[in-house]
Enzyme design. Structure first.
Site, PDB file in Angstrom:
ATOM      1  N   ASP A   1      19.103  24.313  20.918  1.00  0.00           N
ATOM      2  CA  ASP A   1      18.403  25.233  20.021  1.00  0.00           C
ATOM      3  C   ASP A   1      17.955  24.380  18.841  1.00  0.00           C
ATOM      4  O   ASP A   1      18.800  23.803  18.139  1.00  0.00           O
ATOM      5  CB  ASP A   1      19.363  26.341  19.566  1.00  0.00           C
ATOM      6  CG  ASP A   1      18.687  27.340  18.634  1.00  0.00           C
ATOM      7  OD1 ASP A   1      17.647  27.009  18.024  1.00  0.00           O
ATOM      8  OD2 ASP A   1      19.210  28.470  18.503  1.00  0.00           O
ATOM      9  N   SER A  15      -0.815  25.148  14.981  1.00  0.00           N
ATOM     10  CA  SER A  15      -1.648  26.179  15.612  1.00  0.00           C
ATOM     11  C   SER A  15      -2.937  26.278  14.811  1.00  0.00           C
ATOM     12  O   SER A  15      -2.944  26.017  13.599  1.00  0.00           O
ATOM     13  CB  SER A  15      -0.937  27.536  15.565  1.00  0.00           C
ATOM     14  OG  SER A  15      -1.842  28.576  15.906  1.00  0.00           O
ATOM     15  N   TYR A  32       3.966  34.161  11.516  1.00  0.00           N
ATOM     16  CA  TYR A  32       3.817  33.043  12.466  1.00  0.00           C
ATOM     17  C   TYR A  32       2.798  32.028  11.933  1.00  0.00           C
ATOM     18  O   TYR A  32       3.050  30.828  11.903  1.00  0.00           O
ATOM     19  CB  TYR A  32       3.371  33.582  13.838  1.00  0.00           C
ATOM     20  CG  TYR A  32       2.933  32.480  14.785  1.00  0.00           C
ATOM     21  CD1 TYR A  32       3.864  31.621  15.351  1.00  0.00           C
ATOM     22  CD2 TYR A  32       1.588  32.300  15.104  1.00  0.00           C
ATOM     23  CE1 TYR A  32       3.468  30.591  16.199  1.00  0.00           C
ATOM     24  CE2 TYR A  32       1.180  31.286  15.954  1.00  0.00           C
ATOM     25  CZ  TYR A  32       2.120  30.431  16.498  1.00  0.00           C
ATOM     26  OH  TYR A  32       1.725  29.415  17.331  1.00  0.00           O
ATOM     27  N   LYS A  43       3.213  27.982  10.795  1.00  0.00           N
ATOM     28  CA  LYS A  43       2.420  26.855  11.295  1.00  0.00           C
ATOM     29  C   LYS A  43       1.656  26.178  10.150  1.00  0.00           C
ATOM     30  O   LYS A  43       1.377  24.981  10.206  1.00  0.00           O
ATOM     31  CB  LYS A  43       1.466  27.326  12.400  1.00  0.00           C
ATOM     32  CG  LYS A  43       2.200  27.781  13.675  1.00  0.00           C
ATOM     33  CD  LYS A  43       3.091  26.686  14.258  1.00  0.00           C
ATOM     34  CE  LYS A  43       3.625  27.054  15.631  1.00  0.00           C
ATOM     35  NZ  LYS A  43       4.461  25.981  16.216  1.00  0.00           N
TER      36      LYS A  43
HETATM   37  N1  LIG Z   1       0.260  29.607  23.569  1.00  0.00           N
HETATM   38  C1  LIG Z   1      -0.472  29.708  22.463  1.00  0.00           C
HETATM   39  O1  LIG Z   1      -1.374  30.534  22.352  1.00  0.00           O
HETATM   40  C2  LIG Z   1      -0.207  28.759  21.320  1.00  0.00           C
HETATM   41  C3  LIG Z   1      -1.262  28.482  20.430  1.00  0.00           C
HETATM   42  C4  LIG Z   1      -1.043  27.618  19.362  1.00  0.00           C
HETATM   43  C5  LIG Z   1       0.195  27.032  19.194  1.00  0.00           C
HETATM   44  N2  LIG Z   1       1.217  27.334  20.067  1.00  0.00           N
HETATM   45  C6  LIG Z   1       2.504  26.672  19.836  1.00  0.00           C
HETATM   46  O2  LIG Z   1       2.720  25.772  20.903  1.00  0.00           O
HETATM   47  C7  LIG Z   1       4.126  25.559  21.072  1.00  0.00           C
HETATM   48  C8  LIG Z   1       4.461  25.737  22.535  1.00  0.00           C
HETATM   49  O3  LIG Z   1       4.109  27.052  22.906  1.00  0.00           O
HETATM   50  P1  LIG Z   1       3.761  27.450  24.422  1.00  0.00           P
HETATM   51  O4  LIG Z   1       2.458  28.162  24.399  1.00  0.00           O
HETATM   52  O5  LIG Z   1       3.963  26.309  25.324  1.00  0.00           O
HETATM   53  O6  LIG Z   1       4.882  28.579  24.632  1.00  0.00           O
HETATM   54  P2  LIG Z   1       6.038  28.693  25.745  1.00  0.00           P
HETATM   55  O7  LIG Z   1       6.775  29.937  25.384  1.00  0.00           O
HETATM   56  O8  LIG Z   1       5.466  28.537  27.106  1.00  0.00           O
HETATM   57  O9  LIG Z   1       6.943  27.408  25.452  1.00  0.00           O
HETATM   58  C9  LIG Z   1       7.701  27.266  24.281  1.00  0.00           C
HETATM   59  C10 LIG Z   1       9.055  26.697  24.652  1.00  0.00           C
HETATM   60  O10 LIG Z   1       9.824  26.519  23.455  1.00  0.00           O
HETATM   61  C11 LIG Z   1      11.146  26.919  23.734  1.00  0.00           C
HETATM   62  N3  LIG Z   1      11.829  27.304  22.506  1.00  0.00           N
HETATM   63  C12 LIG Z   1      11.540  28.345  21.684  1.00  0.00           C
HETATM   64  N4  LIG Z   1      12.418  28.398  20.689  1.00  0.00           N
HETATM   65  C13 LIG Z   1      13.291  27.378  20.867  1.00  0.00           C
HETATM   66  C14 LIG Z   1      14.426  26.923  20.168  1.00  0.00           C
HETATM   67  N5  LIG Z   1      14.870  27.550  19.063  1.00  0.00           N
HETATM   68  N6  LIG Z   1      15.071  25.822  20.621  1.00  0.00           N
HETATM   69  C15 LIG Z   1      14.666  25.201  21.746  1.00  0.00           C
HETATM   70  N7  LIG Z   1      13.591  25.586  22.466  1.00  0.00           N
HETATM   71  C16 LIG Z   1      12.921  26.667  22.028  1.00  0.00           C
HETATM   72  C17 LIG Z   1      11.002  28.092  24.699  1.00  0.00           C
HETATM   73  O11 LIG Z   1      12.213  28.318  25.450  1.00  0.00           O
HETATM   74  C18 LIG Z   1       9.850  27.630  25.583  1.00  0.00           C
HETATM   75  O12 LIG Z   1      10.279  26.946  26.749  1.00  0.00           O
HETATM   76  C19 LIG Z   1       4.814  26.527  20.125  1.00  0.00           C
HETATM   77  O13 LIG Z   1       5.195  25.836  18.950  1.00  0.00           O
HETATM   78  C20 LIG Z   1       3.736  27.558  19.836  1.00  0.00           C
HETATM   79  O14 LIG Z   1       3.930  28.187  18.592  1.00  0.00           O
HETATM   80  C21 LIG Z   1       1.034  28.161  21.127  1.00  0.00           C
END
Ligand SMILES: NC(=O)c1ccc[n+]([C@@H]2O[C@H](COP(=O)([O-])OP(=O)(O)OC[C@H]3O[C@@H](n4cnc5c(N)ncnc54)[C@H](O)[C@@H]3O)[C@@H](O)[C@H]2O)c1
Length: 253
Positions: free
Chosen positions: A61, A141, A154, A158
């Protein structure tokens, strides 16, 4: 086998069980790196097993200092060094007006998305300084620069990641540590289930988003992996403090 830009290097990627982090990890390994995958979703175990000997998984975590310390130690103990840290783990609270967001949800949002970056750097930077340099790539983001209703907390978290990235780039340059970030637009990963209360984007929601993106599609994990590995590579040797929009033109006003 692709170009081996990262032969002999070691990367730690958080949030690596799925989505962007999985794609980033796969791309690093394909280009020659060894990768330590951290996530609290133990699906990351199967991803690491699939990647073979140059990958290892640890359940963490990112809000817990001892977990992040153990993740960094796994890199140095198993693979002998640490060259790249990708602070990618993150999530969004359920979309709602910020004044309705429960206080514990606000606190958790900043603990994961902001404190997680602090802890990653706290444990990895001393190793990089001792080694004579390194690279950090944070996943921010496009919402940091172009916030939208319903995901205000959120987006603010970011925004903090963008400011941390630029501040750390200034602070760590003298140690030959580069610090950059990617700012992706919406991608239909598991992330969307958190924003939308259990469901990913349906066709209607996808269409509404795509209409605002000049290149006419959502972001794919491979787009993020390509930009993260570019920023981590020697091709980006003179780039630090860059927060790269991976957004198909979404943020052009
Ligand atoms: N998908 C989108 O639209 C988007 C857009 C911009 C930025 N992001 C950012 O990209 C990053 C990855 O997102 P994603 O789209 O791959 O989402 P996702 O949910 O597919 O993957 C995120 C991963 O982070 C892990 N995670 C979350 N909290 C955690 C913690 N406290 N400790 C350890 N692991 C943890 C989750 O278990 C998951 O496997 C994030 O930081 C998200 O905010 C996502």
């Amino acid at each position: 086998m692709g170009e081996q830009r990262f032969s002999g290097t070691v990367a730690v990627v958080t949030g690596a069980a799925k989505g962007f982090g999985e794609a980033i990890s796969r791309r690093f390994v394909a280009e020659g790196a060894s990768v330590v995958l951290g996530d609290f979703d133990t699906a990351g175990e199967a991803v690491a097993a699939d990647l073979g000997e140059r990958a290892a998984f640890r359940a963490v975590d990112v809000t817990r200092s001892e977990d992040v310390a153990a993740l960094v130690s796994l890199a140095t103990e198993r693979f002998g060094r640490l060259d790249v840290l990708c602070n990618n783990a993150g999530y969004s609270h359920l979309a709602m007006p910020m004044h309705e967001l429960p206080e514990e949800d606000f606190d958790r949002q900043f603990a994961v998305n902001v404190k997680g970056v602090y802890l990653g750097c706290k444990h990895a930077v001393p190793v990089m300084i001792a080694q004579g340099g390194g690279v950090i790539v944070n996943t921010a983001s496009i919402g940091a620069k172009r916030p939208r209703s319903g995901v205000t907390a959120y987006n603010a978290s970011k925004g903090a990641v963008v400011t941390l990235t630029r501040g750390l780039a200034h602070e760590l340059g003298r140690h030959k540590i580069r610090v950059n970030a990617v700012c992706p637009v919406a991608s239909n990963t598991a992330f969307m289930e958190g924003v939308r209360g259990g469901e990913r984007l349906d066709e209607r929601a996808r269409g509404a988003l795509v209409r605002g993106i000049p290149l006419g599609r959502l972001c794919e994990p491979a787009d993020v992996a390509a930009s993260v590995t570019f920023l981590a590579s020697e091709d980006a040797a003179f780039l630090t403090g860059v927060c790269l929009d991976v957004d198909g033109g979404r943020s052009i006003e």
